[in-house]
Design an enzyme around this catalytic site. Structure first.
Site, mmCIF file in Angstrom:
data_model
loop_
_atom_site.group_PDB
_atom_site.id
_atom_site.type_symbol
_atom_site.label_atom_id
_atom_site.label_comp_id
_atom_site.label_asym_id
_atom_site.label_seq_id
_atom_site.Cartn_x
_atom_site.Cartn_y
_atom_site.Cartn_z
ATOM 1 N N GLY A 17 0.837 -1.211 0.000
ATOM 2 C CA GLY A 17 0.000 0.000 0.000
ATOM 3 C C GLY A 17 0.865 1.251 0.000
ATOM 4 O O GLY A 17 1.874 1.309 0.691
ATOM 5 N N ARG A 27 13.406 9.882 -3.017
ATOM 6 C CA ARG A 27 14.326 11.006 -3.239
ATOM 7 C C ARG A 27 15.620 10.813 -2.454
ATOM 8 O O ARG A 27 16.720 11.036 -2.965
ATOM 9 C CB ARG A 27 13.613 12.291 -2.798
ATOM 10 N N VAL A 29 16.939 7.954 -1.242
ATOM 11 C CA VAL A 29 17.738 6.822 -1.735
ATOM 12 C C VAL A 29 18.476 7.248 -3.021
ATOM 13 O O VAL A 29 19.683 7.014 -3.169
ATOM 14 C CB VAL A 29 16.836 5.582 -1.996
ATOM 15 N N ARG A 31 19.285 10.261 -4.152
ATOM 16 C CA ARG A 31 20.341 11.275 -3.983
ATOM 17 C C ARG A 31 21.526 10.726 -3.189
ATOM 18 O O ARG A 31 22.665 11.120 -3.425
ATOM 19 C CB ARG A 31 19.761 12.542 -3.345
ATOM 20 N N ARG A 78 0.871 -5.049 -5.127
ATOM 21 C CA ARG A 78 1.059 -6.229 -4.271
ATOM 22 C C ARG A 78 1.200 -7.392 -5.237
ATOM 23 O O ARG A 78 0.209 -7.829 -5.816
ATOM 24 C CB ARG A 78 -0.125 -6.416 -3.325
ATOM 25 N N ASP A 109 5.424 -5.146 5.770
ATOM 26 C CA ASP A 109 5.948 -6.483 6.084
ATOM 27 C C ASP A 109 5.868 -7.466 4.908
ATOM 28 O O ASP A 109 6.729 -8.334 4.777
ATOM 29 C CB ASP A 109 5.354 -7.049 7.370
ATOM 30 N N THR A 132 4.495 2.366 5.700
ATOM 31 C CA THR A 132 3.097 1.934 5.713
ATOM 32 C C THR A 132 2.365 2.802 6.725
ATOM 33 O O THR A 132 2.932 3.139 7.775
ATOM 34 C CB THR A 132 2.929 0.446 6.092
ATOM 35 N N ASP A 134 0.147 1.889 8.606
ATOM 36 C CA ASP A 134 -0.321 1.066 9.736
ATOM 37 C C ASP A 134 0.604 1.088 10.971
ATOM 38 O O ASP A 134 0.177 0.732 12.063
ATOM 39 C CB ASP A 134 -0.502 -0.392 9.298
ATOM 40 N N ASP A 136 2.879 -0.972 11.761
ATOM 41 C CA ASP A 136 2.859 -2.315 12.346
ATOM 42 C C ASP A 136 4.138 -3.111 12.065
ATOM 43 O O ASP A 136 4.097 -4.326 11.921
ATOM 44 C CB ASP A 136 1.627 -3.087 11.824
ATOM 45 N N ARG A 161 -16.838 15.968 14.107
ATOM 46 C CA ARG A 161 -17.323 16.390 15.430
ATOM 47 C C ARG A 161 -18.242 17.621 15.319
ATOM 48 O O ARG A 161 -19.212 17.752 16.045
ATOM 49 C CB ARG A 161 -16.173 16.677 16.397
ATOM 50 N N ARG A 169 -25.386 13.820 17.716
ATOM 51 C CA ARG A 169 -25.282 12.448 17.197
ATOM 52 C C ARG A 169 -24.083 11.695 17.769
ATOM 53 O O ARG A 169 -23.108 12.289 18.220
ATOM 54 C CB ARG A 169 -25.123 12.491 15.677
ATOM 55 N N ARG A 178 -5.190 -2.168 9.270
ATOM 56 C CA ARG A 178 -5.198 -3.632 9.098
ATOM 57 C C ARG A 178 -5.446 -4.314 10.439
ATOM 58 O O ARG A 178 -6.473 -4.056 11.042
ATOM 59 C CB ARG A 178 -3.880 -4.091 8.472
ATOM 60 N N ARG A 254 -24.512 7.472 13.460
ATOM 61 C CA ARG A 254 -24.071 7.486 12.068
ATOM 62 C C ARG A 254 -22.703 6.810 11.973
ATOM 63 O O ARG A 254 -21.970 6.749 12.961
ATOM 64 C CB ARG A 254 -23.925 8.922 11.540
#
Ligand code: F6P
Length: 330
Positions: A17, A27, A29, A31, A78, A109, A132, A134, A136, A161, A169, A178, A254
């Site tokens: 992702g 950039r 890597v 340079r 992927r 990963d 990523t 995430d 993780d 909000r 609400r 994930r 909602r």
């Protein structure tokens, strides 16, 4: 560890992702390679592009004006083919045909699992740069993109909000991550959510209802519940909303699913600096003879973690943040 050698050409790709800050890493890597007289070779569309030999030599100017851009100029995918030995063999041949001596992979990963297997099969040096939203990945306190994504989420929740309080609400806001709750927990605290549901801590439906009832009693007329996509409190966020509406008839509820907007937009200052530092370390550690590790941020230092550990290790959520959230939402 490989014998320290002279590198002529290093390939780089983004995979999995996309995450804000991937361009800043590209950039860096590129340079750093140019700085050390190495030719950087950009591989398009992740491991799929590598298998198909889609690569172009880059220079310092190929990465101008991208540090502030979301997405990835190299494109990403992927790859199913890279999971097969036949695909990886083609990828190796393509690296050899183009005289590449090393490969830097920017991703999560899945990207590093591919890098580890590839390194073991062909003894080819691969260094990973964690990117990523995430967060993780074991071996780095922050992945590139996490800070930008959480800021995007906070901005979105602030807006929701406004409407939640105007209509009295209850909003269930699903965020990405994930199987991990880092985005939910951090953005939930920052946006003052009444409840944060994450997979690492199962609150349970009864406790959720009790907590929302308590909020109502203390005079709150609207509430925000941040739900990590991997959370299992309800079957999904829509079922959760229905369940709560049934048991708390005073609330009109909602659902907002933030989705892929969390992966887009300009990277934050933090992600740009992190990506720039990790890119330099990735190239320089490869030059030092490393070839099967991931670079990462640990405390204030940039360190290396073997792919094996980065893939197997589990990132822990910050339990102190859970306590902070409980206290703040009284
Ligand atoms: O890993 C990043 C991520 O955005 C996750 O948070 C999410 O579960 C997944 O990717 C979504 O994947 P896709 O873009 O393939 O739908």
């Amino acid at each position: 560890m490989y014998v320290k050698k002279v590198f002529n050409k290093i390939g780089l790709l983004t995979s999995g992702g996309d995450a804000p800050g991937m361009n800043a890493a590209i950039r860096s890597v590129v340079r750093t390679c140019v700085f050390h007289n190495i030719i950087p070779v950009g591989i398009s569309k992740g491991y799929d592009g590598l298998i198909k030999g889609k690569m172009t030599e880059m220079d310092a100017r190929s990465v101008k004006g991208i540090i502030n851009k979301g997405g990835t100029i190299l494109k990403t995918a992927r790859s199913k083919d890279f999971r097969k030995k036949s695909g990886r063999k083609k990828a190796f041949e393509s690296l050899k045909d183009n005289n590449l001596d090393g490969l830097i992979v920017i991703g999560g990963d899945g990207t590093f699992t591919g890098g580890l297997i590839f390194n073991e099969e062909f003894d080819f040096p691969v260094i990973g740069v964690p990117a990523t939203i995430d967060n993780d990945i074991f071996g780095t306190s922050h992945t590139i993109g996490f800070d930008s994504a959480t800021n995007t989420v906070v901005e979105a929740i602030d807006k929701i909000r406004d409407t939640a309080s105007s209509h009295n609400r209850l909003f269930f806001i699903e965020v990405m991550g994930r199987d991990a709750g880092h985005i939910a927990l951090n953005s939930g605290v920052a946006a003052g959510a009444e409840e944060i549901l994450i997979p690492e801590e199962n609150l349970g439906l009864d406790r959720l209802i009790q907590s929302l009832k308590r909020s109502e009693k203390t005079g709150k007329s609207s509430s925000i519940v941040v739900v990590a996509e991997g959370d299992k409190t309800g079957e999904n966020v829509f079922q959760l909303k229905e369940y709560v509406e049934k048991h708390l008839s005073d609330y009109e509820a909602r659902v907002a699913v933030l989705g892929h907007m969390q992966r887009g937009g300009a990277p934050t200052c933090f992600d740009r600096v992190l990506a720039s530092r990790l890119g330099v370390k990735a190239v320089e550690s490869m030059m030092e003879g490393e070839g099967c590790s991931m670079v990462g941020l640990n405390n204030k230092d940039i360190t290396l973690t073997p792919f094996k550990n980065a893939i197997k290790g589990i990132t822990k959520i910050n339990t102190e943040l859970l306590k902070v959230s409980d206290i703040m939402s009284i």
